[in-house]
Design a protein around this motif. Structure first.
Motif, PDB file in Angstrom:
ATOM      1  N   THR A   1      -3.765  -0.896  -8.458  1.00 36.09           N
ATOM      2  CA  THR A   1      -4.950  -0.049  -8.446  1.00 36.09           C
ATOM      3  C   THR A   1      -4.616   1.314  -7.849  1.00 36.09           C
ATOM      4  O   THR A   1      -3.647   1.455  -7.096  1.00 36.09           O
ATOM      5  N   VAL A   2      -5.440   2.299  -8.186  1.00 38.81           N
ATOM      6  CA  VAL A   2      -5.338   3.643  -7.623  1.00 38.81           C
ATOM      7  C   VAL A   2      -6.709   4.015  -7.073  1.00 38.81           C
ATOM      8  O   VAL A   2      -7.731   3.822  -7.749  1.00 38.81           O
ATOM      9  N   ALA A   3      -6.739   4.534  -5.866  1.00 38.00           N
ATOM     10  CA  ALA A   3      -8.003   4.934  -5.248  1.00 38.00           C
ATOM     11  C   ALA A   3      -7.874   6.337  -4.681  1.00 38.00           C
ATOM     12  O   ALA A   3      -6.831   6.714  -4.133  1.00 38.00           O
ATOM     13  N   GLY A   4      -8.939   7.115  -4.832  1.00 36.73           N
ATOM     14  CA  GLY A   4      -8.987   8.421  -4.191  1.00 36.73           C
ATOM     15  C   GLY A   4      -9.651   8.306  -2.833  1.00 36.73           C
ATOM     16  O   GLY A   4     -10.399   7.359  -2.568  1.00 36.73           O
ATOM     17  N   SER A   5      -9.370   9.275  -1.978  1.00 36.40           N
ATOM     18  CA  SER A   5      -9.953   9.204  -0.642  1.00 36.40           C
ATOM     19  C   SER A   5     -10.143  10.608  -0.096  1.00 36.40           C
ATOM     20  O   SER A   5      -9.184  11.337   0.137  1.00 36.40           O
ATOM     21  N   LEU A   6     -11.402  11.004   0.107  1.00 38.81           N
ATOM     22  CA  LEU A   6     -11.717  12.268   0.751  1.00 38.81           C
ATOM     23  C   LEU A   6     -12.169  11.977   2.175  1.00 38.81           C
ATOM     24  O   LEU A   6     -13.065  11.147   2.400  1.00 38.81           O
ATOM     25  N   PHE A   7     -11.511  12.596   3.128  1.00 37.87           N
ATOM     26  CA  PHE A   7     -11.799  12.387   4.545  1.00 37.87           C
ATOM     27  C   PHE A   7     -11.569  10.932   4.943  1.00 37.87           C
ATOM     28  O   PHE A   7     -12.210  10.408   5.849  1.00 37.87           O
ATOM     29  N   GLY A   8     -10.658  10.269   4.246  1.00 42.09           N
ATOM     30  CA  GLY A   8     -10.277   8.914   4.622  1.00 42.09           C
ATOM     31  C   GLY A   8     -11.383   7.885   4.519  1.00 42.09           C
ATOM     32  O   GLY A   8     -11.323   6.830   5.150  1.00 42.09           O
ATOM     33  N   GLY A   9     -12.401   8.182   3.702  1.00 46.64           N
ATOM     34  CA  GLY A   9     -13.512   7.242   3.580  1.00 46.64           C
ATOM     35  C   GLY A   9     -14.393   7.162   4.818  1.00 46.64           C
ATOM     36  O   GLY A   9     -15.284   6.317   4.893  1.00 46.64           O
ATOM     37  N   ALA A  10     -14.155   8.054   5.783  1.00 49.52           N
ATOM     38  CA  ALA A  10     -14.884   7.974   7.049  1.00 49.52           C
ATOM     39  C   ALA A  10     -16.291   8.546   6.925  1.00 49.52           C
ATOM     40  O   ALA A  10     -16.515   9.542   6.234  1.00 49.52           O
ATOM     41  N   LYS A  11     -17.220   7.912   7.603  1.00 48.74           N
ATOM     42  CA  LYS A  11     -18.567   8.454   7.790  1.00 48.74           C
ATOM     43  C   LYS A  11     -18.565   9.095   9.174  1.00 48.74           C
ATOM     44  O   LYS A  11     -18.587   8.405  10.204  1.00 48.74           O
ATOM     45  N   ALA A  12     -18.562  10.422   9.181  1.00 47.15           N
ATOM     46  CA  ALA A  12     -18.224  11.161  10.393  1.00 47.15           C
ATOM     47  C   ALA A  12     -19.106  10.827  11.589  1.00 47.15           C
ATOM     48  O   ALA A  12     -18.622  10.696  12.717  1.00 47.15           O
ATOM     49  N   LYS A  13     -20.400  10.673  11.375  1.00 42.61           N
ATOM     50  CA  LYS A  13     -21.299  10.537  12.522  1.00 42.61           C
ATOM     51  C   LYS A  13     -21.151   9.209  13.252  1.00 42.61           C
ATOM     52  O   LYS A  13     -21.504   9.100  14.422  1.00 42.61           O
TER      53      LYS A  13
ATOM     54  N   TRP B   1      -0.397  -6.543  -6.954  1.00 44.69           N
ATOM     55  CA  TRP B   1      -1.613  -6.161  -6.221  1.00 44.69           C
ATOM     56  C   TRP B   1      -1.482  -4.823  -5.487  1.00 44.69           C
ATOM     57  O   TRP B   1      -2.390  -4.447  -4.731  1.00 44.69           O
ATOM     58  N   GLY B   2      -0.425  -4.102  -5.710  1.00 44.55           N
ATOM     59  CA  GLY B   2      -0.208  -2.859  -4.979  1.00 44.55           C
ATOM     60  C   GLY B   2      -1.349  -1.863  -5.143  1.00 44.55           C
ATOM     61  O   GLY B   2      -1.893  -1.687  -6.226  1.00 44.55           O
ATOM     62  N   LYS B   3      -1.702  -1.206  -4.053  1.00 44.35           N
ATOM     63  CA  LYS B   3      -2.776  -0.206  -4.081  1.00 44.35           C
ATOM     64  C   LYS B   3      -2.224   1.152  -3.664  1.00 44.35           C
ATOM     65  O   LYS B   3      -1.582   1.274  -2.618  1.00 44.35           O
ATOM     66  N   THR B   4      -2.478   2.156  -4.493  1.00 43.44           N
ATOM     67  CA  THR B   4      -2.046   3.518  -4.201  1.00 43.44           C
ATOM     68  C   THR B   4      -3.272   4.347  -3.843  1.00 43.44           C
ATOM     69  O   THR B   4      -4.238   4.407  -4.602  1.00 43.44           O
ATOM     70  N   VAL B   5      -3.221   4.984  -2.683  1.00 45.50           N
ATOM     71  CA  VAL B   5      -4.340   5.799  -2.206  1.00 45.50           C
ATOM     72  C   VAL B   5      -3.923   7.267  -2.238  1.00 45.50           C
ATOM     73  O   VAL B   5      -2.900   7.644  -1.657  1.00 45.50           O
ATOM     74  N   ILE B   6      -4.708   8.081  -2.921  1.00 40.10           N
ATOM     75  CA  ILE B   6      -4.422   9.503  -3.064  1.00 40.10           C
ATOM     76  C   ILE B   6      -5.188  10.278  -1.995  1.00 40.10           C
ATOM     77  O   ILE B   6      -6.417  10.287  -1.975  1.00 40.10           O
TER      78      ILE B   6
ATOM     79  N   TYR C   1       0.839  -1.192   0.000  1.00 37.60           N
ATOM     80  CA  TYR C   1       0.000   0.000   0.000  1.00 37.60           C
ATOM     81  C   TYR C   1       0.876   1.244   0.000  1.00 37.60           C
ATOM     82  O   TYR C   1       1.823   1.358   0.792  1.00 37.60           O
ATOM     83  N   CYS C   2       0.556   2.187  -0.896  1.00 40.44           N
ATOM     84  CA  CYS C   2       1.254   3.460  -0.956  1.00 40.44           C
ATOM     85  C   CYS C   2       0.239   4.590  -0.766  1.00 40.44           C
ATOM     86  O   CYS C   2      -0.863   4.535  -1.322  1.00 40.44           O
ATOM     87  N   PHE C   3       0.625   5.590  -0.005  1.00 41.45           N
ATOM     88  CA  PHE C   3      -0.263   6.713   0.282  1.00 41.45           C
ATOM     89  C   PHE C   3       0.429   8.019  -0.086  1.00 41.45           C
ATOM     90  O   PHE C   3       1.525   8.310   0.402  1.00 41.45           O
ATOM     91  N   GLU C   4      -0.205   8.802  -0.948  1.00 42.36           N
ATOM     92  CA  GLU C   4       0.316  10.125  -1.312  1.00 42.36           C
ATOM     93  C   GLU C   4      -0.419  11.159  -0.487  1.00 42.36           C
ATOM     94  O   GLU C   4      -1.634  11.293  -0.568  1.00 42.36           O
ATOM     95  N   CYS C   5       0.320  11.916   0.334  1.00 38.95           N
ATOM     96  CA  CYS C   5      -0.296  12.822   1.310  1.00 38.95           C
ATOM     97  C   CYS C   5       0.115  14.269   1.121  1.00 38.95           C
ATOM     98  O   CYS C   5       0.027  15.074   2.064  1.00 38.95           O
TER      99      CYS C   5
END
Length: 420
Positions: free
Chosen positions: A357-369, A330-335, A308-312
């Motif tokens: 694969t490449v995946a985007g992530s806004l707010f870490g995929g979290a459901k805040a409530k 199978w490496g996954k890159t998360v933006i 897993y790679c994360f671009e921050c």
């Protein structure tokens, strides 16, 4: 605990102090403003403390575009107490300790009910400078002019108004400065590991950029049981900091360079040189070091590439570097970084065929409530480390010091106390 007794200010405008951004890149001005009472589906919050996220800093400097709006009240990472609520608000009440957040969560739409992501489709239109339902402002300056909101939070004010889909109640057992961190950066990084990539025990992780979000990714990877967590950053001091959050190895791109600057430039095709020059907000020499940083280093450290790679950071060229550093099978890159230059990520489709694969992530995929209260409990259970993210604290009148510290690269999170 909530109170059944109405606030003395309920249903009335409140005059208070706010740090107003009048012009791009200029120091915020502490001035008296008026905050309207909450309308239906809205909550007015007394901010207890807030912090400066790099996103605030980025938009504060922005001079053009549809999201560059001034005068404006910035701030989107905070914690506060409910002062009053508008009609139809049932889930929070006066006195509740709450965390506002930018990524709305109505819990009722198809997107919110799905476990596939954390989007919310309750509002069809995005208003960048006002309340999410009607686009109007709840802030007025001393001369009566409307002040723009920021990311539906605007926490650089003693009082703010947010939509009920942008706030969650949490236990008052959590210290408010730690609760503040869950409003954006920490939740983004931890969530990216836990919800978006679902890092498994024993896996390898590479994190590009060890700011607050990158360190939160490391904390998330540690919680998930990753065996090797590699931090990539130009600042060597980040390695010692990173150890607190589980970073096991550190790579400084500057130390990986064997070619001279001239050799690097001559070896680059013109289109790539142009691309990178506009991607990096670094010095030219720092830029060239990064260009040859090479995914090869990560591949050698992880026996073929990180799982897993994360671009921050938010640089298209660094996103490319992260993708190249992932395992071919199978490496996954998360933006996680927001690319603000309008540049594209260049990916060879044949490399995707191999399994990357490449995946985007806004707010870490979290459901805040649901996820913010859960993370707060993990902190109380001493599972989640939050204390190490706070590097500085200032009083509200000194809020511009927080901007200076971030600009100088000296702070992770600077807590801004409203009443101290």
């Amino acid at each position: 605990m909530g109170s059944n007794c109405p606030s003395e200010t309920a249903g009335k405008p409140i005059k208070c102090k706010a740090a107003v951004g009048r012009k791009p890149g200029e120091p915020l001005v502490i001035e008296e403003i008026e905050v309207d009472f909450p309308k239906a589906w809205e909550v007015r919050i007394k901010i207890l403390c807030t912090s400066l996220c790099h996103t605030d800093f980025t938009f504060w400097k922005m001079t053009s575009g549809p999201v560059s709006l001034f005068p404006r009240i910035f701030g989107h990472e905070a914690v506060g107490a409910v002062e009053s609520v508008g009609e139809h608000v049932k889930e929070v009440s006066q006195g509740d300790l709450v965390v506002p957040f930018f990524q709305r969560n109505c819990e009722e739409c198809r997107d919110c009910k799905s476990n596939k992501g954390n989007a919310c489709s309750i509002f069809p239109i995005q208003f960048y400078g006002g309340m999410p339902r009607d686009g109007t402002s709840r802030f007025r300056g001393s001369s009566g002019e409307a002040l723009h909101h920021f990311l539906s939070v605007s926490s650089f004010s003693e009082y703010t108004v947010v939509d009920v889909t942008h706030v969650v109640k949490i236990t008052q057992e959590v210290p408010v400065d730690k609760a503040c961190l869950l409003s954006c950066g920490v939740t983004t990084g931890v969530g990216a590991c836990w919800k978006v990539s679902q890092v498994e025990e024993g896996s390898t992780v590479a994190i590009f950029g060890l700011g607050a979000v990158g360190l939160a990714v490391a904390e998330g990877a540690r919680l998930c049981g990753a065996s090797k967590i590699i931090g990539v950053d130009l600042n060597p001091d980040k390695f010692e900091i990173g150890k607190m959050f589980g970073v096991t190895d550190f790579v400084n791109p500057a130390s990986c360079v064997e070619k001279s600057v001239c050799e690097v430039c001559l070896s680059l095709p013109p289109r790539f040189l142009f691309h990178f020059l506009f991607s990096f907000s670094l010095s030219f020499f720092g830029l060239c070091r990064l260009l040859v940083f090479n995914d090869q280093v990560i591949r050698e450290m992880t026996d073929g590439g990180a799982d897993y790679c994360f671009e921050c950071i938010g640089l298209a060229s660094l996103m490319q570097e992260a993708f190249n550093s992932s395992r071919p099978a199978w490496g996954k890159t998360v933006i996680l970084g927001v690319e603000m230059q309008g540049l594209q990520l260049l990916v060879n489709p044949y490399e995707l065929l191999e399994g990357r694969t490449v995946a985007g992530s806004l707010f870490g995929g979290a459901k805040a409530k649901s996820d913010i209260p859960m993370l707060a409990q993990k902190y109380l259970n001493r599972e989640l480390c939050l204390d190490g993210f706070i590097s500085h604290e200032v009083c509200f009148e000194d809020i511009n010091k927080a901007f200076d510290l971030l600009h100088q690269g000296k702070s992770l999170r600077c807590i801004i106390w409203m009443d101290k």
